[in-house]
Scaffold this motif. Sequence first.
Motif, PDB file in Angstrom:
ATOM      1  N   ASP A 245      10.248  60.962  53.354  1.00 25.44           N
ATOM      2  CA  ASP A 245       9.177  60.418  52.515  1.00 25.44           C
ATOM      3  C   ASP A 245       7.975  59.947  53.314  1.00 25.44           C
ATOM      4  O   ASP A 245       6.912  59.684  52.737  1.00 25.44           O
ATOM      5  CB  ASP A 245       9.699  59.292  51.622  1.00 25.44           C
TER       6      ASP A 245
ATOM      7  N   TYR B 102       8.255  65.294  49.563  1.00 25.95           N
ATOM      8  CA  TYR B 102       8.436  64.087  48.756  1.00 25.95           C
ATOM      9  C   TYR B 102       7.225  63.844  47.861  1.00 25.95           C
ATOM     10  O   TYR B 102       7.374  63.560  46.658  1.00 25.95           O
ATOM     11  CB  TYR B 102       8.672  62.889  49.667  1.00 25.95           C
TER      12      TYR B 102
ATOM     13  N   ARG C  62       6.951  63.727  43.585  1.00 21.79           N
ATOM     14  CA  ARG C  62       6.342  62.620  42.863  1.00 21.79           C
ATOM     15  C   ARG C  62       5.118  63.075  42.069  1.00 21.79           C
ATOM     16  O   ARG C  62       4.910  62.637  40.931  1.00 21.79           O
ATOM     17  CB  ARG C  62       5.946  61.513  43.851  1.00 21.79           C
TER      18      ARG C  62
ATOM     19  N   TYR D 238      10.165  60.220  39.059  1.00 18.59           N
ATOM     20  CA  TYR D 238      10.217  58.844  39.566  1.00 18.59           C
ATOM     21  C   TYR D 238      11.334  58.696  40.597  1.00 18.59           C
ATOM     22  O   TYR D 238      12.451  59.168  40.376  1.00 18.59           O
ATOM     23  CB  TYR D 238      10.468  57.853  38.416  1.00 18.59           C
ATOM     24  N   ASP D 239      11.025  58.045  41.682  1.00 23.96           N
ATOM     25  CA  ASP D 239      12.014  57.697  42.696  1.00 23.96           C
ATOM     26  C   ASP D 239      12.731  56.436  42.214  1.00 23.96           C
ATOM     27  O   ASP D 239      12.102  55.386  42.037  1.00 23.96           O
ATOM     28  CB  ASP D 239      11.301  57.448  44.027  1.00 23.96           C
TER      29      ASP D 239
ATOM     30  N   ARG E 139      14.527  54.394  43.647  1.00 22.25           N
ATOM     31  CA  ARG E 139      14.405  53.269  44.581  1.00 22.25           C
ATOM     32  C   ARG E 139      13.180  52.427  44.236  1.00 22.25           C
ATOM     33  O   ARG E 139      13.225  51.194  44.302  1.00 22.25           O
ATOM     34  CB  ARG E 139      14.317  53.768  46.018  1.00 22.25           C
ATOM     35  N   ASP E 140      12.096  53.086  43.861  1.00 24.67           N
ATOM     36  CA  ASP E 140      10.865  52.373  43.497  1.00 24.67           C
ATOM     37  C   ASP E 140      11.022  51.611  42.186  1.00 24.67           C
ATOM     38  O   ASP E 140      10.330  50.615  41.963  1.00 24.67           O
ATOM     39  CB  ASP E 140       9.701  53.354  43.367  1.00 24.67           C
TER      40      ASP E 140
ATOM     41  N   TYR F 299      18.022  61.551  47.790  1.00 27.77           N
ATOM     42  CA  TYR F 299      17.317  60.837  46.723  1.00 27.77           C
ATOM     43  C   TYR F 299      18.030  60.966  45.387  1.00 27.77           C
ATOM     44  O   TYR F 299      18.833  61.876  45.169  1.00 27.77           O
ATOM     45  CB  TYR F 299      15.907  61.410  46.539  1.00 27.77           C
TER      46      TYR F 299
ATOM     47  N   PHE G 129      16.097  61.094  41.743  1.00 29.69           N
ATOM     48  CA  PHE G 129      14.861  61.062  40.965  1.00 29.69           C
ATOM     49  C   PHE G 129      15.201  61.115  39.480  1.00 29.69           C
ATOM     50  O   PHE G 129      16.258  61.627  39.089  1.00 29.69           O
ATOM     51  CB  PHE G 129      13.959  62.255  41.310  1.00 29.69           C
TER      52      PHE G 129
END
Length: 266
Positions: A182, A189, A193, A198-199, A201-202, A230, A232
Amino acid sequence: MKLLTLNTHSLSEKNESEKLQTIANFILKNDIDVIALQEVNQTMDKKAVAAPTTYVGSDTLKEDNFALFLSHLLGNTYQWNWIGVKVGYDRFDEGVAIFTKHRILESENTRLTHTDDYSYWKKRNALGVHIDNGKQDFWVYTAHLGWWNDDEEPFIDQWQVLNKQAQKSSLVYLAGDFNAPDELKDQSYDKVRADGWYDTRDLSAFVRGRYSAEGKIDGWEKSMQMRIDYIFTNRAEKVKTHKVVFDGHEEDVVSDHYGIYMEDEQ
């Protein structure tokens, strides 16, 4: 909903049986809903075996299939699918798998690469399963993608196929080894996005850990720290927890990748 993704590097690890048990114990202890796995191997010249009733796939299973072993350790309580993608290390059927404690409605096997040569190590496929958990239906895809700057099978071409396939009206999760650090701007990455994913983690209220691969990773020339695995999603879900697991802190290391564990409010 609890989701775990892990590149297992299976049948290539020391103390394989102990590591497999560690994975199973984690799944059972945390009552995980869906498990998305990559590099799920079986030895090509091993004997074929009958599939358990929990297996919803059509690919032939060999007696040392890693997913089959995991299914047994989970008490044959999870429905699952496994697809062989390519020949790995000249001796494995290397594939991807998804397990769920809920009902699998249907599965998709999508070739992501230009090549359809099973013997070519750059071949990539994604496995998608449509799941009904009794409250809602959703899709989960597991994939192991190639590199951004590959001359023959670049990430961007594989991603365009996966992104198109994963355009569903229901909730979708993409999980796996994206080989997409990322920190490299305007590459893999950022492309994911930019295409509206959407990640998780965010989105998470609680985050533990960052890197999913540290040291010398199979397929990478240099030893490094990278975030390349990841989960997503296509919606801005309320995510409770996003953790790096099997990293030697709370859980033992089981692969050359760490796992990613996510829990949201779905």
